[in-house]
Enzyme design. Structure first.
Site, PDB file in Angstrom:
ATOM      1  N   PRO A 285      17.917 -10.837  18.737  1.00 46.98           N
ATOM      2  CA  PRO A 285      17.010 -10.437  19.819  1.00 46.98           C
ATOM      3  C   PRO A 285      17.445  -9.122  20.469  1.00 46.98           C
ATOM      4  CG  PRO A 285      18.474 -12.192  20.579  1.00 46.98           C
ATOM      5  CD  PRO A 285      18.860 -11.899  19.156  1.00 46.98           C
ATOM      6  N   ARG A 287      14.762  -6.755  22.769  1.00 47.08           N
ATOM      7  CA  ARG A 287      13.960  -6.585  23.989  1.00 47.08           C
ATOM      8  C   ARG A 287      14.115  -7.732  24.972  1.00 47.08           C
ATOM      9  NH1 ARG A 287       8.964  -3.809  23.702  1.00 47.08           N
ATOM     10  NH2 ARG A 287       8.958  -4.332  21.492  1.00 47.08           N
ATOM     11  N   TYR A 327       2.945   3.598  22.152  1.00 46.55           N
ATOM     12  CA  TYR A 327       2.273   2.331  21.789  1.00 46.55           C
ATOM     13  C   TYR A 327       1.243   1.910  22.842  1.00 46.55           C
ATOM     14  CZ  TYR A 327       7.105   2.104  19.990  1.00 46.55           C
ATOM     15  OH  TYR A 327       8.328   2.392  19.455  1.00 46.55           O
ATOM     16  N   CYS A 353       4.516  18.782  29.159  1.00 54.08           N
ATOM     17  CA  CYS A 353       3.264  19.485  28.861  1.00 54.08           C
ATOM     18  C   CYS A 353       2.504  18.845  27.714  1.00 54.08           C
ATOM     19  CB  CYS A 353       3.581  20.938  28.556  1.00 54.08           C
ATOM     20  SG  CYS A 353       4.298  21.703  29.995  1.00 54.08           S
ATOM     21  N   TYR A 381      14.108  -0.194  24.844  1.00 54.96           N
ATOM     22  CA  TYR A 381      13.341   0.841  24.155  1.00 54.96           C
ATOM     23  C   TYR A 381      12.859   1.952  25.097  1.00 54.96           C
ATOM     24  CZ  TYR A 381      13.472  -2.732  20.534  1.00 54.96           C
ATOM     25  OH  TYR A 381      13.900  -3.660  19.620  1.00 54.96           O
TER      26      TYR A 381
END
Ligand code: LLP
Length: 425
Positions: A285, A287, A327, A353, A381
């Site tokens: 695992p 996240r 995402y 920008c 992440y």
């Protein structure tokens, strides 16, 4: 004093309208260290880990933190001290894990494109397992191991062809993905592995995707992996461990994933029913161990009313928080000190920008120039994917442990950024 926990972030609380990480006031950290600033709660990481540990109570199991989610040394050390192993995907991650104090045997090496040099180094430090992703990789690993006078412990990553129902960029277990060995090639690949002189088959592994909030895909994938365990062993190759990858999601926006403990109780019930309950289990695992243990503090630079949209320009950007741009990831955004006043709807954007440099769209905020905001669910992440785009230095990081705040990464300077560069003349 009124204290409210932030949804999904148990160790981040609002105390009389002021946001705290454990017992530290976030406003004070931002004043002292500047913004953008990542702040992590150690207790949150340990709490997330404890849910997996409960799920595996009484079993032979190893939790290997997938360090790609957040590979800062101060974070890795928390997991080393808690007894975790590590799932790595590069030679760089291997060195980081070792610097943080991990032992080679507690490291598993995943990834679709390991180089010979990375394999050599991993063999030298005695990694616990190579999660191999193709038949070609089996051949190369065997060759490298023989040349080094060692035997490489291997597991083959199988692709169970299950739809994890997540963002296409982070689903990995479908036929069309680059990962793993196809279901129908698995037995053949294991026979090949068993015949190669430099390899010792130790297990099987899979990983179907990331940010999975539904237990269905997991239960289906487990059935398919167990079918393969049966087929591989029937073909004469015993499997000592079953590594089920990572992927359990976190609550970003009110969609609450299953708890790691309850999910594993169900998965283990399946495993027991098929008679494999005595195996050694591994998981990877990422996240779910760190995502909701971190926030990113950012200052409101300008409010910019527009004809169609109002913009809230902050000092964090897509180089610090790449998930929305990459995402369309959702991160809740809350004030660090609540102020009264009417909320307005803003797009929260950074200074980079690019029109893709947004952090949140259509957010109701009552904010003024100079206010501090906290971008939530920023422990995974974010920093590990941060870049220097627009020559922006990467943010500083703080690890909070009760009443103590440790600076675990200094803010990156321009000198740090240009250190390896030369002009031509
Ligand atoms: N094991 C393997 C083989 C993996 O490929 C991954 C993640 C993990 C474990 C950990 O998965 P987790 O428990 O963190 O879901 N950057 C994307 C996520 C990419 C995940 C890639 N693989 C994002 O920000 O959503």
């Amino acid at each position: 004093m009124t204290t409210t926990a932030l949804p999904g972030h148990p160790h981040f609380t609002l105390r009389d309208g002021e946001l705290f990480a454990e017992d530290i006031r976030l406003q004070d950290l931002a004043r002292e260290h500047g913004t953008p600033l990542f702040v992590y709660s150690k207790a949150s990481m340990l709490r997330a880990l404890a849910a997996y540990q409960r799920g595996f109570a009484g079993r032979k199991a190893q939790i290997c933190y997938a360090m790609k989610a957040n590979s800062s040394l101060g974070v890795l050390q928390v997991f080393v001290q808690a007894g975790c192993g590590f799932d790595i995907v590069s030679g760089g991650e291997l060195e980081r894990a070792l610097i943080a104090g991990a032992k080679g045997k507690d490291i598993i090496f995943s990834g679709v494109g390991k180089t010979r040099a990375e394999m050599r180094r991993a063999l030298e430090v005695g990694v616990g397992c190579f999660n191999v992703e193709s038949e070609a990789e089996l051949d190369v690993l065997s060759e490298v191991a023989v040349a080094a006078g060692r035997t490489a412990p291997v597991s083959i990553r199988v692709n169970p062809d299950v739809d994890p129902k997540t963002h296409p960029y982070i689903s990995t277990g479908l036929k069309g993905n680059k990962f793993g060995v196809a279901h129908e090639r698995t037995v053949h690949a294991y026979q090949r592995a068993a015949s190669l002189p430099g390899l010792k088959v130790v297990g099987i592994d899979c990983h179907i995707g990331s940010q999975i909030t539904d237990e269905g895909p997991y239960l289906d994938a487990m059935d398919r992996v167990l079918d393969l365990v049966q087929a591989v062993e029937a073909a004469g190759v015993p499997l000592h461990h079953i590594d089920f990858g990572g992927g359990l999601g976190i609550d970003y926006d009110g969609v609450v994933p299953p708890g790691a403990d309850s999910l594993w109780r169900k998965l283990l019930a399946k495993i027991d029913a098929r008679g494999y309950g005595d195996r050694h289990f591994m998981i990877e695992p990422g996240r779910s161990l760190v995502g909701n243990a971190g926030v990113c503090l950012t200052e409101v630079l300008y409010l910019k009313p527009g004809a169609q949209k109002n913009f809230c320009v902050v000092d964090a950007a897509m180089n610090d928080l790449p998930r929305p741009a990459m995402y369309q990831g959702h991160h809740n955004i809350v004030p660090v000190s609540s102020r009264g006043g009417d909320a307005q709807t803003y797009d929260v954007v950074g200074p980079v920008c690019e029109s893709g440099d947004w952090i949140g769209r259509d957010r109701a905020l009552s904010a003024q120039q100079g206010d501090l905001l906290a971008v939530l669910s920023a422990g995974a992440y974010c920093m590990s994917m941060a870049s220097n785009y627009n020559t922006r230095g990467r943010a500083a990081e703080i690890l909070v442990d009760g009443v103590r705040a440790h600076l675990i990464r200094e803010r990156e300077s321009v000198a740090d950024q240009v250190r390896l560069e030369r002009t031509a003349s």
